[in-house]
Scaffold this motif. Structure first.
Motif, PDB file in Angstrom:
ATOM      1  N   GLU A 538       0.827  -1.205   0.000  1.00  0.00           N
ATOM      2  CA  GLU A 538       0.000   0.000   0.000  1.00  0.00           C
ATOM      3  C   GLU A 538       0.859   1.252   0.000  1.00  0.00           C
ATOM      4  OE1 GLU A 538      -1.227   0.598   4.610  1.00  0.00           O
ATOM      5  OE2 GLU A 538      -2.219  -1.076   3.590  1.00  0.00           O
ATOM      6  N   ALA A 539       0.300   2.292  -0.602  1.00  0.00           N
ATOM      7  CA  ALA A 539       0.964   3.594  -0.685  1.00  0.00           C
ATOM      8  C   ALA A 539      -0.093   4.645  -0.981  1.00  0.00           C
ATOM      9  CB  ALA A 539       2.032   3.599  -1.776  1.00  0.00           C
ATOM     10  N   PHE A 540       0.166   5.863  -0.550  1.00  0.00           N
ATOM     11  CA  PHE A 540      -0.728   6.975  -0.876  1.00  0.00           C
ATOM     12  C   PHE A 540      -0.253   7.621  -2.175  1.00  0.00           C
ATOM     13  CE2 PHE A 540      -1.147   6.614   3.742  1.00  0.00           C
ATOM     14  CZ  PHE A 540      -2.527   6.547   3.846  1.00  0.00           C
ATOM     15  N   SER A 541      -1.218   8.079  -2.965  1.00  0.00           N
ATOM     16  CA  SER A 541      -0.865   8.692  -4.243  1.00  0.00           C
ATOM     17  C   SER A 541      -1.897   9.739  -4.617  1.00  0.00           C
ATOM     18  CB  SER A 541      -0.791   7.622  -5.343  1.00  0.00           C
ATOM     19  OG  SER A 541      -0.466   8.210  -6.586  1.00  0.00           O
ATOM     20  N   ASP A 542      -1.448  10.774  -5.337  1.00  0.00           N
ATOM     21  CA  ASP A 542      -2.361  11.776  -5.869  1.00  0.00           C
ATOM     22  C   ASP A 542      -3.284  11.128  -6.898  1.00  0.00           C
ATOM     23  OD1 ASP A 542      -1.292  13.747  -4.316  1.00  0.00           O
ATOM     24  OD2 ASP A 542       0.143  14.394  -5.832  1.00  0.00           O
ATOM     25  N   PHE A 543      -4.477  11.693  -6.995  1.00  0.00           N
ATOM     26  CA  PHE A 543      -5.517  11.086  -7.831  1.00  0.00           C
ATOM     27  C   PHE A 543      -6.283  12.185  -8.553  1.00  0.00           C
ATOM     28  CE2 PHE A 543     -10.144  10.598  -7.751  1.00  0.00           C
ATOM     29  CZ  PHE A 543     -10.326   9.538  -8.611  1.00  0.00           C
ATOM     30  N   ALA A 544      -6.706  11.889  -9.779  1.00  0.00           N
ATOM     31  CA  ALA A 544      -7.549  12.820 -10.544  1.00  0.00           C
ATOM     32  C   ALA A 544      -8.627  12.017 -11.257  1.00  0.00           C
ATOM     33  CB  ALA A 544      -6.717  13.601 -11.555  1.00  0.00           C
ATOM     34  N   PRO A 545      -9.906  12.403 -11.085  1.00  0.00           N
ATOM     35  CA  PRO A 545     -10.995  11.731 -11.797  1.00  0.00           C
ATOM     36  C   PRO A 545     -11.084  12.221 -13.236  1.00  0.00           C
ATOM     37  CG  PRO A 545     -11.863  13.500 -10.454  1.00  0.00           C
ATOM     38  CD  PRO A 545     -10.382  13.454 -10.188  1.00  0.00           C
ATOM     39  N   LEU A 655       1.151   5.732 -10.794  1.00  0.00           N
ATOM     40  CA  LEU A 655       1.103   4.885 -11.987  1.00  0.00           C
ATOM     41  C   LEU A 655       1.357   5.670 -13.260  1.00  0.00           C
ATOM     42  CD1 LEU A 655      -2.086   2.779 -11.112  1.00  0.00           C
ATOM     43  CD2 LEU A 655       0.304   2.265 -10.560  1.00  0.00           C
ATOM     44  N   ALA A 656       1.745   6.941 -13.113  1.00  0.00           N
ATOM     45  CA  ALA A 656       1.877   7.800 -14.290  1.00  0.00           C
ATOM     46  C   ALA A 656       2.968   7.317 -15.237  1.00  0.00           C
ATOM     47  CB  ALA A 656       2.159   9.239 -13.856  1.00  0.00           C
ATOM     48  N   SER A 657       3.986   6.623 -14.723  1.00  0.00           N
ATOM     49  CA  SER A 657       5.049   6.146 -15.609  1.00  0.00           C
ATOM     50  C   SER A 657       4.565   5.033 -16.524  1.00  0.00           C
ATOM     51  CB  SER A 657       6.228   5.652 -14.768  1.00  0.00           C
ATOM     52  OG  SER A 657       5.829   4.576 -13.930  1.00  0.00           O
ATOM     53  N   VAL A 658       3.549   4.298 -16.106  1.00  0.00           N
ATOM     54  CA  VAL A 658       3.002   3.201 -16.915  1.00  0.00           C
ATOM     55  C   VAL A 658       1.734   3.638 -17.646  1.00  0.00           C
ATOM     56  CG1 VAL A 658       2.223   0.800 -16.879  1.00  0.00           C
ATOM     57  CG2 VAL A 658       3.945   1.582 -15.228  1.00  0.00           C
ATOM     58  N   LEU A 685       1.852  -4.957 -11.844  1.00  0.00           N
ATOM     59  CA  LEU A 685       1.765  -3.543 -12.198  1.00  0.00           C
ATOM     60  C   LEU A 685       2.428  -2.689 -11.116  1.00  0.00           C
ATOM     61  CD1 LEU A 685       0.814  -1.186 -13.914  1.00  0.00           C
ATOM     62  CD2 LEU A 685      -1.464  -1.403 -12.859  1.00  0.00           C
ATOM     63  N   TRP A 686       2.287  -3.095  -9.861  1.00  0.00           N
ATOM     64  CA  TRP A 686       2.934  -2.380  -8.756  1.00  0.00           C
ATOM     65  C   TRP A 686       4.449  -2.305  -8.985  1.00  0.00           C
ATOM     66  CZ3 TRP A 686       0.973  -0.256  -4.132  1.00  0.00           C
ATOM     67  CH2 TRP A 686       1.907   0.041  -3.145  1.00  0.00           C
ATOM     68  N   LEU A 687       5.032  -3.435  -9.337  1.00  0.00           N
ATOM     69  CA  LEU A 687       6.473  -3.465  -9.583  1.00  0.00           C
ATOM     70  C   LEU A 687       6.833  -2.721 -10.859  1.00  0.00           C
ATOM     71  CD1 LEU A 687       7.218  -7.190  -8.645  1.00  0.00           C
ATOM     72  CD2 LEU A 687       7.541  -5.149  -7.232  1.00  0.00           C
TER      73      LEU A 687
END
Length: 875
Positions: A538-545, A655-658, A685-687
């Motif tokens: 688990e990790a926190f991440s910025d999000f945009a709908p 996940l922006a890099s993928v 996908l996490w890795l």
């Protein structure tokens, strides 16, 4: 003009003399106003204080930050050299370290470490003007001695003797006044916090204190290790997150306010009924109708001001009682910290204005009909006009119109605020049905009752519906709301229990520090009694709908076929064998400056996904696509908050890099653990996204007593603070659940109590007007026991009819609360569970209040001389 003023003043003195002779009438009016304003003010003060706390929240013992530097996605802490680098560049900042530690009672307590010197420098503008560290052992704190700071209230609970055990340290507790806004936090210097939390050289975030530094483009050059910069939003995100919670409290307060006004109006109407002959004589003596009308309005204004003032003071006291429950709920559920509140005179003005407007709107038509009576008209005829049943037919028609509007609105509403407004209309419509339905029921019952005293009892009960209508409407309103709220709470508890049983599949949960993950994995692998180990990252991440994305035509290698509406299913996902689908779609771009929300990004091992995921909705073949790392599942609260549908794309910074243009949603799952949204992805996908494999938690199944495994891990050097038993998690979950709904239950009980008081006062006032009819029955040969049975049966019959209507009304309101308001406000799908015990408990309370209200005046009646009762005026 002078004559009119003199006549008005004389009428007021006459009314005052009447109330001195009959204080119960003035008391009934004031009681309703006081109860209404008390509950309204209590909840308003609590809500306003909480909302102000969000916008004024500051760093502990310091001032409000303008921005934050946060660790990269997937990491809970950052290197403290980031803080040193900012200070060397001349940027005023504050380093903070947060963590959890256990005390000697095995309680997990949140600890915050801060650079107290920097906090002191930026906290000099706190109320009082001095440094917040005056009279504190600053030297001992700065060298890392085991000293912690607490609010006086918190210290009285955790360390009344000034000492306590935290982890492996025996610490000294220094108390600060509650006005220093520590709340339930435990604060210490960051040097000791790093030792206590076993995080040397690490910090959780850096708070930036100047707005100009946040706007400075050179700040990005000072960031290291992919740390992120986030602006302070002034509490807007927390205000939005908790808006539904506060709105529900306000709705309950308005319901109680309405019930209280029912009581006040019933008292006003009773007072007018008792003064009808008096006012008729005043008109006959030459007082103008306008002067009498003005006197009645002035009387009402004075009563409203007096009752509102008393209710306002009691409401502030109620707020002091409610605030600890609200603070506990908001801090544990939303992470919000409430500051000490201050009352505002504007709240009193608002309460007076709202009460006065409502009272004038309800009473002026009654006053007009009273002052326009013919001077030759008898008091008995006026009473019949006041009790005319035509108003009940109009109320019934209005109720049907409100039902139609609510039904149409609920079919179109997608916003909880609109749904709650429609629910208010429906709640108002339900009591408007009562008088006419009671009259029809009693007409039918009269025909079915054999001739004699029984038929007389039923027929006279029909005549009592008008004078008791408002009291019965108030009790119906309170009963319906109580049944609905208890249905909601019971359904939530049942749903939460089932979800926890499915979600918690391990006997012991371990949340180690990233540096200890390998060590923990080795310890678990060596234990032959462990039957299964599951993992969660688990990790926190910025999000945009999608609403924050700008679409441009482009191709995306991680997209899928168009979503087939017919392929959407609502059952549990099973393993699929279909290959991932591909398609070319529009590419969204994200404005990073507009991002104000974070989500919890999760990943689990494949077996844990199958064992624990409670799917609400998914596309055909979703699991195969998900496990291949081409899509994501999201929690139901996140989907409801942003109106996300299957096939939509969301942007997640981690996940922006993928997926630079957003990852596709193929499934939505139930989640009742937290209001924050969750995004679940496959481990591959996490890795692939470069997230840390050490951000791993363990769920362990053990064939022996789990205490044996806990002891072994502690002997290997693991802190008990990172280990959680399944039963302990469930216990804490239901403790939080009970605290969350505690204030709702309190308001519901207060509302029902207010309605019961109103019924009590209405019955007492009505029994006083029935002394002569009861005395005639006694003179005609009806014995005292039969007379008591007759009167008691009449009142109990009215209450019984009211509670029978409250049953379907409460069920309807409960269904709408669950399937409309709660779903739209919190994103929680609940299974409706009906509890007959709640209904019978509410009915018993109403019947008990009625029995007491009848027994007291009836006992006085049968002990009075017969001639005295016969001299009383009739109803």
């Amino acid at each position: 003009m002078t004559d009119a003023i003199r006549a008005t003043r004389a009428s007021l003195w006459l009314f005052a003399a009447h109330y001195r002779h009959k204080p119960l009438q003035a008391g009934a009016i004031l009681l309703g106003i006081i109860l209404a304003v008390t509950l309204l003010t209590g909840v308003k003060a609590t809500n306003e204080n909480a909302i102000n706390s969000y916008s004024q929240a500051s760093e502990l013992l310091s001032r409000q930050a303008s921005g934050y530097i946060l660790p990269p996605s997937g990491f809970a802490t950052m290197d403290e050299h980031q803080y040193f680098r900012l200070r060397q560049a001349g940027i005023p900042a504050l380093a903070v370290l947060e963590g959890v530690v256990m005390n000697s009672h095995k309680q997990r307590l949140a600890v915050t470490g801060s650079d107290l010197v920097a906090a002191s420098a930026w906290g000099r503008d706190h109320p009082g003007g001095d440094s917040p560290l005056v009279d504190l052992p600053l030297a001992a704190l700065l060298v890392g001695e085991p000293i912690v700071l607490m609010s006086r209230t918190q210290a009285a609970q955790l360390a009344p003797d000034g000492q306590m055990q935290l982890g492996r340290y025996q610490v000294q507790v220094v108390t600060l006044p509650d006005s220093r806004q520590l709340g339930n936090q435990i604060l210490t210097d960051i040097s000791f916090a790093q030792q206590l939390l076993n995080k040397p050289g690490r910090i959780s975030y850096v708070a930036l204190m100047r707005e100009s530094d946040v706007e400075n483009p050179q700040l990005s050059q000072l960031l290291q290790d992919n740390n992120n910069l986030r602006r302070e939003d002034g509490g807007s995100s927390l205000t939005k997150l908790t808006a539904s919670f506060h709105l529900n409290l306000q709705a309950m307060a308005m319901l109680a306010f309405l019930v209280g006004l029912f009581i006040a109006y019933n008292g006003i109407r009773y007072s007018l009924m008792k003064r009808q002959r008096l006012m008729l004589k005043v008109l006959q003596l030459g007082v103008s109708r306008k002067a009498l009308m003005a006197a009645l309005i002035i009387e009402l204004v004075l009563l409203v001001h007096l009752g509102s003032a008393i209710g306002f003071v009691l409401g502030l006291q109620l707020s002091q009682w409610l605030q600890p429950m609200v603070a506990m709920t908001l801090e544990q559920l939303y992470g919000a910290r409430l500051l000490p509140g201050q009352w505002q005179l504007s709240w009193l003005m608002e309460a007076i204005a709202l009460t006065l407007a409502t009272a004038l709107g309800a009473c002026i038509p009654l006053y007009r009909s009273l002052t326009r009576q013919s001077l030759a008209q008898s008091g008995q005829l006026l009473t019949q006009n006041l009790l005319h049943y035509r108003s009940h037919q109009l109320q019934f028609t209005l109720a049907l119109i409100l039902f139609f509007i609510s039904t149409l609105g609920f079919s179109l509403s997608q916003d909880y605020r609109i749904s709650l407004a429609l629910l208010a209309l429906l709640t108002l419509a339900i009591p408007l049905l009562l008088p006419q339905l009671m009259r029809w029921s009693l007409n039918l019952l009269t025909k079915l009752t054999p001739p004699g005293l029984g038929r007389y009892m039923v027929a006279e009960t029909k005549e009592l519906t008008a004078p008791l209508a408002l009291a019965m409407m108030a009790i119906l309103l309170a009963l319906s709301a109580t049944i609905a709220m208890n249905t909601l709470v019971g359904s939530f508890e049942h749903t939460l229990k089932n979800w926890l049983d499915n979600r918690l599949h391990g006997d012991l949960y371990i949340r180690p520090r990233p540096v200890d993950v390998s060590h923990v994995a080795e310890l678990l692998a060596d234990d032959v009694d462990i039957t299964a180990i599951h993992y969660q990252w688990e990790a926190f991440s910025d999000f945009a709908p999608p609403s924050q994305m700008v679409k441009t035509p482009t191709a995306d290698n991680h997209s899928g076929d168009a979503i087939d509406e017919q392929a959407i299913v609502n059952t549990d996902i099973k393993p699929e064998t279909q290959p991932p689908m591909t398609q070319t779609i529009a590419t969204p771009a994200v404005n990073s400056s507009a991002i104000t929300e974070q989500v919890l990004l999760l990943s689990r091992d494949t077996q844990a996904v199958y064992d624990t995921l409670a799917i609400k909705q998914a596309t055909s073949g979703a699991m195969t696509d998900f496990l291949a790392g081409n899509s994501a599942f999201i929690s139901e609260p996140l989907a409801m908050r942003h109106q996300l549908q299957l096939g939509d794309r969301i942007w997640v910074r981690a996940l922006a890099s993928v997926f630079p243009h957003g990852i596709r949603i193929l499934g939505i799952y139930h989640d009742y653990g937290k209001p924050m949204g969750e995004v679940l992805i496959a481990h591959n996908l996490w890795l692939q996204a470069g997230l840390s494999d050490d951000s791993r938690n363990f769920a362990v199944n053990y064939r022996k007593d789990i205490a044996v495994l806990e002891q072994r891990l502690q002997q290997a050097g693991l802190s008990p603070a990172i280990m959680y038993r399944q039963q302990k998690i469930k216990q804490q979950a239901f403790i939080m659940f009970n605290r969350t709904f505690a204030i709702t239950g309190v308001l519901s009980s207060l509302t029902l109590t207010v309605a019961a008081i109103g019924l009590f006062s209405a019955c007492i006032m009505l029994m006083q007007t029935r002394q002569a009819p009861l005395a005639r029955l006694y003179a005609l040969g009806v014995s005292r026991p039969r007379l008591m049975t007759l009167v008691s049966s009449q009142m109990l019959l009215l209450v019984l009819l009211t509670t029978l209507l409250a049953l379907p009304a409460g069920a309807l309101l409960g269904w709408l609360l669950i399937h409309k308001v709660t779903l739209q406000a919190f994103g929680w799908s609940l299974q409706l569970v009906w509890d007959w015990q709640v209904f019978f408990h509410a009915m018993l309370l109403a019947l008990t209040a009625c029995a007491l209200a009848v027994a007291i005046p009836l006992y006085r009646q049968i002990r009075r001389p017969l001639i005295s009762s016969l001299q009383q005026e009739t109803l």
